[in-house]
Scaffold this motif. Structure first.
Motif, PDB file in Angstrom:
ATOM      1  N   ALA A  38     -13.400  22.504 -62.182  1.00 12.70           N
ATOM      2  CA  ALA A  38     -12.962  23.619 -63.419  1.00 12.70           C
ATOM      3  C   ALA A  38     -13.650  23.055 -64.733  1.00 12.70           C
ATOM      4  O   ALA A  38     -13.707  21.852 -65.141  1.00 12.70           O
ATOM      5  CB  ALA A  38     -11.312  23.630 -63.628  1.00 12.70           C
ATOM      6  N   TYR A  56      -8.260  32.516 -68.277  1.00 13.13           N
ATOM      7  CA  TYR A  56      -8.890  31.123 -68.353  1.00 13.13           C
ATOM      8  C   TYR A  56      -9.788  31.127 -67.210  1.00 13.13           C
ATOM      9  O   TYR A  56      -9.864  30.401 -66.229  1.00 13.13           O
ATOM     10  CB  TYR A  56      -7.617  30.328 -67.601  1.00 13.13           C
ATOM     11  CG  TYR A  56      -6.413  30.221 -68.508  1.00 13.13           C
ATOM     12  CD1 TYR A  56      -6.178  29.798 -69.817  1.00 13.13           C
ATOM     13  CD2 TYR A  56      -5.293  30.910 -67.787  1.00 13.13           C
ATOM     14  CE1 TYR A  56      -5.324  30.038 -70.610  1.00 13.13           C
ATOM     15  CE2 TYR A  56      -4.237  31.055 -68.704  1.00 13.13           C
ATOM     16  CZ  TYR A  56      -3.870  30.591 -70.097  1.00 13.13           C
ATOM     17  OH  TYR A  56      -2.785  30.821 -70.738  1.00 13.13           O
ATOM     18  N   ALA A  59     -11.932  27.851 -65.966  1.00 12.22           N
ATOM     19  CA  ALA A  59     -11.030  27.073 -64.887  1.00 12.22           C
ATOM     20  C   ALA A  59     -11.049  27.828 -63.376  1.00 12.22           C
ATOM     21  O   ALA A  59     -10.162  27.180 -62.483  1.00 12.22           O
ATOM     22  CB  ALA A  59      -9.613  26.737 -65.378  1.00 12.22           C
ATOM     23  N   TYR A 205      -1.632  26.396 -67.287  1.00 13.90           N
ATOM     24  CA  TYR A 205      -2.408  26.635 -68.308  1.00 13.90           C
ATOM     25  C   TYR A 205      -1.777  27.487 -69.333  1.00 13.90           C
ATOM     26  O   TYR A 205      -1.979  27.036 -70.616  1.00 13.90           O
ATOM     27  CB  TYR A 205      -3.664  27.292 -67.713  1.00 13.90           C
ATOM     28  CG  TYR A 205      -4.748  26.447 -67.244  1.00 13.90           C
ATOM     29  CD1 TYR A 205      -5.840  26.027 -67.916  1.00 13.90           C
ATOM     30  CD2 TYR A 205      -4.762  25.812 -66.234  1.00 13.90           C
ATOM     31  CE1 TYR A 205      -6.793  25.207 -67.412  1.00 13.90           C
ATOM     32  CE2 TYR A 205      -5.605  24.874 -65.469  1.00 13.90           C
ATOM     33  CZ  TYR A 205      -6.571  24.676 -66.175  1.00 13.90           C
ATOM     34  OH  TYR A 205      -7.665  23.908 -65.880  1.00 13.90           O
ATOM     35  N   GLU A 238      -6.988  18.999 -64.039  1.00 14.90           N
ATOM     36  CA  GLU A 238      -7.957  19.284 -64.752  1.00 14.90           C
ATOM     37  C   GLU A 238      -7.773  19.240 -66.292  1.00 14.90           C
ATOM     38  O   GLU A 238      -8.884  18.866 -66.831  1.00 14.90           O
ATOM     39  CB  GLU A 238      -8.044  21.033 -64.382  1.00 14.90           C
ATOM     40  CG  GLU A 238      -8.653  21.066 -62.657  1.00 14.90           C
ATOM     41  CD  GLU A 238      -8.513  22.456 -62.515  1.00 14.90           C
ATOM     42  OE1 GLU A 238      -8.886  23.022 -61.106  1.00 14.90           O
ATOM     43  OE2 GLU A 238      -7.994  23.249 -63.207  1.00 14.90           O
TER      44      GLU A 238
END
Length: 367
Positions: A38, A56, A59, A205, A238
Motif C-alpha cells: 500500500a 483511499y 492503499a 483508514y 500499512e
C-alpha cells in the motif's frame, strides 16, 4: 483490465497469479494473502475525494470500481468519554461486510467467472448477493439452516440462489467449497480471498482520517473468521509502515463464550487451534460462531503482536448490551453488540472504538 498483485499462500508461501489461481493454495489448501504494498495516503488530499472507501485509492489493490454502492465513510459517535462507536451497520446491505464484498465483486467482475458461490451465516451472504447483482454476476449463497429469516429474505431479494445446508457453519463452508472446486466458479470467500481484508482494512483508514491522523489506544473487534480484525491489523501495519501513525493500538478480540476457540487458544499460549474440534454451544452471536477459522494462526499472532488480548461475553451480556445500545438510539443485531458488551465488562485504559457491524433489523431483538 490487468490485476497486478499475485496471491501468496499464508502457510507455505507459494506464489500464484490471481487471474489463474484456485480459491485456495493448491499445495497446502491454505488461504491466500496478497503480494501488494500500500502506498501512503495524504490526508490533505482526501477532502475532495468520493465519500466512500475508494477515497483511499493509494492503499487499495483495485481502482476504478464498477460495482460500488457508496460503501464506507460511516459515522463515528461517542458512547462514553473514552468509548466511541463506528456505525458500520449504516452500509448498503446493513453490515460491515460490504467493505470486503465490493472488493471481491470488483475482482470477480474483472475475472469474468461463469458463476459465483459464497457461504455465510447471513451478513456476508447478503453482501455477496447485493454486490454480485450490482456487478451482473450469477450468484449462489450457501447458508446454515438456522440463518435468520430476515437475512434469507434479503439474499433472495437481490436475486441470488439460496442453498440452505443442514448442520452448522462449518458444514455450510464445506458445501460451498465443494461447489467452488468446479470449473468456471469464483469463490466469493470472505475468509480465503485476501481482497476481502483489503476492503475491511478501510475501517481503520476511516478512523485514522476522522481522528486527525491517529488511532485510539484500543481497537475492540468481534472475531469469528477474523475478517475485520485481520483487515484492521493490516491497516495498522500499512499506516505505521508509511510513517502515518506514531503509535499502534492494542487489539481486543471478542468472542461469544459459547463459541470461543480462539480465546481459549490465546489464553493457553497456543499459536494455533488444537486438532480436535473445540466444544461449543448455541449463541445469539451467530455472525462469530465459527469453531475452526482457517486463519486462526494469523488472528492469534496479530492480537499478540499488538499487545492486545481476547475477551469473551456471555449470552446474558449480549442481551444486555443489545438493549443498552438500543436505549441509546442504536439498534444493532446481537453479534454487533458483542464488542460493546466486552467494553463494559472488560474495560481497557485510554480511548477505545467499537464497531457496530450489523443492523438490528436483520435479526430483531434477542429474547
Amino acid at each position: 483490465m490487468t490485476i497486478l498483485a499475485d496471491y501468496r499462500c499464508s502457510r507455505c508461501s507459494l506464489v500464484h497469479p490471481v487471474s489463474t489461481a484456485p480459491w485456495c493454495c493448491p499445495r497446502c489448501r491454505g488461504p491466500w494473502d496478497l503480494d501488494f504494498t500500500a502506498g501512503p495516503v495524504d490526508r490533505a488530499e482526501l477532502a475532495g475525494r468520493a465519500g466512500s472507501l475508494w477515497r483511499y485509492e493509494e492503499a487499495l489493490p483495485l481502482a476504478g470500481p464498477g460495482c460500488s454502492l457508496g460503501e464506507g465513510r460511516t459515522p463515528l459517535v461517542p458512547l462514553t468519554d473514552t468509548v466511541s462507536a463506528k456505525l458500520d451497520f449504516l452500509m448498503p446491505t446493513l453490515s460491515f461486510k460490504d467493505r470486503g464484498a465490493v472488493m471481491l465483486a470488483e475482482l470477480a467482475r474483472r475475472l469474468g467467472p461463469r458463476r459465483v458461490v459464497a457461504d455465510s451465516s447471513g451478513n456476508a451472504g447478503t453482501a455477496a448477493a447485493a454486490y454480485c447483482a450490482r456487478a451482473g454476476l450469477e450468484c449462489a449463497v450457501y447458508v446454515p439452516e438456522s440463518t435468520s429469516p430476515k437475512k434469507l429474505e434479503q439474499i433472495r431479494a437481490h436475486g441470488a440462489r439460496l442453498e440452505r445446508v443442514p448442520g452448522d457453519r462449518e458444514a455450510t463452508a464445506l458445501a460451498a467449497r465443494a461447489a467452488a472446486d468446479e470449473p468456471g466458479v469464483f469463490y466469493f470467500s470472505h475468509v480465503f480471498n485476501p481482497y476481502f481484508q483489503h476492503g475491511t482494512k478501510t475501517y481503520v483508514y476511516e478512523l485514522w482520517e476522522d481522528l486527525g491522523g491517529r488511532l485510539p489506544d484500543t481497537l475492540t473487534l468481534p472475531v469469528g473468521n477474523g475478517t475485520l480484525l485481520l483487515g484492521a491489523a493490516l491497516a495498522v501495519e500499512e499506516l505505521a509502515g508509511n510513517g502515518l501513525i506514531e503509535r499502534r493500538p492494542a487489539l481486543l478480540a471478542v468472542q461469544a463464550a459459547a463459541v470461543s476457540p480462539l480465546a481459549t487458544a490465546f489464553h493457553a499460549g497456543a499459536e494455533d487451534l488444537p486438532p480436535e474440534a473445540p466444544a461449543s454451544a448455541p449463541t445469539l452471536a451467530e455472525g462469530i460462531a465459527i469453531t475452526r477459522p482457517p486463519r486462526a494462526r494469523q488472528i492469534l499472532a496479530a492480537v499478540r503482536a499488538s499487545g492486545g488480548t481476547f475477551a469473551t461475553v456471555t449470552e446474558d451480556e449480549l442481551r444486555t448490551a443489545q438493549r443498552d445500545l438500543a436505549a441509546r438510539g442504536l439498534f444493532v443485531e446481537s453479534t454487533a453488540a458483542a464488542c460493546w458488551a466486552a467494553t463494559t465488562t472488560h474495560p481497557r485504559p485510554g480511548s477505545t472504538v467499537v464497531p457496530l457491524c450489523g443492523a438490528g433489523a436483520k435479526t430483531g431483538l434477542a429474547a
